[in-house]
Structures are given as structure tokens and as C-alpha cells.
Design a protein around this motif. Sequence first.
Motif, PDB file in Angstrom:
ATOM      1  N   PHE A  37       0.856  -1.179   0.000  1.00 48.23           N
ATOM      2  CA  PHE A  37       0.000   0.000   0.000  1.00 48.23           C
ATOM      3  C   PHE A  37       0.897   1.235   0.000  1.00 48.23           C
ATOM      4  N   ARG A  38       0.300   2.373  -0.284  1.00 48.33           N
ATOM      5  CA  ARG A  38       1.055   3.623  -0.203  1.00 48.33           C
ATOM      6  C   ARG A  38       0.134   4.744   0.254  1.00 48.33           C
ATOM      7  N   GLN A  39       0.771   5.740   0.866  1.00 49.09           N
ATOM      8  CA  GLN A  39       0.019   6.892   1.336  1.00 49.09           C
ATOM      9  C   GLN A  39       0.782   8.155   0.986  1.00 49.09           C
ATOM     10  N   ALA A  40       0.188   8.937   0.117  1.00 43.63           N
ATOM     11  CA  ALA A  40       0.775  10.214  -0.278  1.00 43.63           C
ATOM     12  C   ALA A  40       0.339  11.292   0.708  1.00 43.63           C
ATOM     13  N   PRO A  41       1.082  12.390   0.793  1.00 42.56           N
ATOM     14  CA  PRO A  41       0.720  13.465   1.721  1.00 42.56           C
ATOM     15  C   PRO A  41      -0.689  13.966   1.474  1.00 42.56           C
ATOM     16  N   GLY A  42      -1.466  14.028   2.518  1.00 47.09           N
ATOM     17  CA  GLY A  42      -2.820  14.544   2.420  1.00 47.09           C
ATOM     18  C   GLY A  42      -3.829  13.605   1.789  1.00 47.09           C
ATOM     19  N   LYS A  43      -3.413  12.370   1.527  1.00 46.83           N
ATOM     20  CA  LYS A  43      -4.314  11.405   0.895  1.00 46.83           C
ATOM     21  C   LYS A  43      -4.458  10.164   1.760  1.00 46.83           C
ATOM     22  N   PRO A  91       6.361  11.382 -10.479  1.00 48.02           N
ATOM     23  CA  PRO A  91       6.193  12.184  -9.259  1.00 48.02           C
ATOM     24  C   PRO A  91       4.966  11.783  -8.455  1.00 48.02           C
ATOM     25  N   GLU A  92       3.921  11.352  -9.121  1.00 45.64           N
ATOM     26  CA  GLU A  92       2.697  10.951  -8.411  1.00 45.64           C
ATOM     27  C   GLU A  92       2.854   9.626  -7.663  1.00 45.64           C
ATOM     28  N   ASP A  93       3.985   8.958  -7.824  1.00 48.43           N
ATOM     29  CA  ASP A  93       4.262   7.754  -7.036  1.00 48.43           C
ATOM     30  C   ASP A  93       4.856   8.104  -5.671  1.00 48.43           C
ATOM     31  N   THR A  94       5.133   9.374  -5.449  1.00 52.04           N
ATOM     32  CA  THR A  94       5.686   9.806  -4.170  1.00 52.04           C
ATOM     33  C   THR A  94       4.721   9.479  -3.039  1.00 52.04           C
ATOM     34  N   ALA A  95       5.206   8.739  -2.054  1.00 57.61           N
ATOM     35  CA  ALA A  95       4.360   8.304  -0.947  1.00 57.61           C
ATOM     36  C   ALA A  95       5.209   7.519   0.047  1.00 57.61           C
ATOM     37  N   VAL A  96       4.611   7.247   1.175  1.00 54.64           N
ATOM     38  CA  VAL A  96       5.175   6.256   2.079  1.00 54.64           C
ATOM     39  C   VAL A  96       4.583   4.905   1.683  1.00 54.64           C
ATOM     40  N   THR A 125       8.209   2.959   4.274  1.00 51.08           N
ATOM     41  CA  THR A 125       9.448   3.521   3.759  1.00 51.08           C
ATOM     42  C   THR A 125       9.085   4.605   2.747  1.00 51.08           C
ATOM     43  N   GLN A 126       9.776   5.724   2.831  1.00 48.35           N
ATOM     44  CA  GLN A 126       9.441   6.884   2.008  1.00 48.35           C
ATOM     45  C   GLN A 126      10.053   6.753   0.611  1.00 48.35           C
ATOM     46  N   VAL A 127       9.219   7.001  -0.375  1.00 49.63           N
ATOM     47  CA  VAL A 127       9.670   7.084  -1.767  1.00 49.63           C
ATOM     48  C   VAL A 127       9.312   8.473  -2.277  1.00 49.63           C
ATOM     49  N   THR A 128      10.296   9.181  -2.755  1.00 49.80           N
ATOM     50  CA  THR A 128      10.083  10.519  -3.293  1.00 49.80           C
ATOM     51  C   THR A 128      10.624  10.559  -4.714  1.00 49.80           C
ATOM     52  N   VAL A 129       9.763  10.953  -5.631  1.00 46.22           N
ATOM     53  CA  VAL A 129      10.138  11.017  -7.036  1.00 46.22           C
ATOM     54  C   VAL A 129      10.080  12.478  -7.476  1.00 46.22           C
ATOM     55  N   SER A 130      11.212  13.010  -7.875  1.00 48.62           N
ATOM     56  CA  SER A 130      11.264  14.405  -8.314  1.00 48.62           C
ATOM     57  C   SER A 130      11.075  14.478  -9.819  1.00 48.62           C
ATOM     58  N   SER A 131      10.519  15.590 -10.246  1.00 47.29           N
ATOM     59  CA  SER A 131      10.242  15.760 -11.691  1.00 47.29           C
ATOM     60  C   SER A 131      11.422  16.368 -12.410  1.00 47.29           C
TER      61      SER A 131
END
Length: 131
Positions: A37-43, A91-96, A125-131
Amino acid sequence: QVQLVESGGGLVQAGDSLRLSCAASGRTFSSYPMGWFRQAPGKEREFVGGITWSGGNTYYTYYTDSVKGRFTISRDNVKNTVYLQMNSLKPEDTAVYYCAANSKSRGNSGRYFRQYEYDFWGQGTQVTVSS
């Protein structure tokens, strides 16, 4: 009792790949359906994909539409580890990202999309994808 520990997250650029690992304790791990599962900020936390025993030594995987063709789940029952290979990251894959175990359905071959179906969770675990 099952303990899950995720690793492998980080900061990457769009188009890059990452492989997340989820190390599990427990002797019956091989029979548990597992999910990511994943959880993006504010979602809200959302289902990413799952892997379920389908008989013998075979498993099948299933994914949410947004990651199909880019993400692949696998498991190594000798190492008690489930993997999430993420390619072509956006970038939209950014989430925990969290892995989860469904011990109540061990040995079953269903598909489990809902958080409440999983009773053990890793810390994320945090995944951050920059554009």
C-alpha cells in the motif's frame, strides 16, 4: 505474530527505478497473502498490489491500474521477503510505502484490496520522485 520491516525507499528522479523490500518474521510466511500500500501526503492510504499463493510453489500478482506495467511484486520465501520493483517512476508515485500481511487468509488464493483485510503492517518507507 508477524513483524514486517520495509527498506529500499529513497529520493529518485522521474523515470528511475527502485526496489523495495519487506522482510518478514514468522514460520508460515509463505502461505500469507501479502500486499503493498502507499500513502501520499494529504491522501488516504491506497492499495498498490498484492501477491497470493495459487498452488504448489506458484503465486499470482495483481495491481492497481495506475502501476500496472511499471511495478512488479515478487517474493522469496527462503529469505522471508517480499519485493516491490518500481520502474518508470513518476512524481505521483511519491508516498510512504507499506507492506502488509494477511494472516487470516493464509493458504487461500483470493485477492485482497482492502486495508482491513491485512492484520500486520510494516512501519513504511518513504519514496520521493522528483520531476
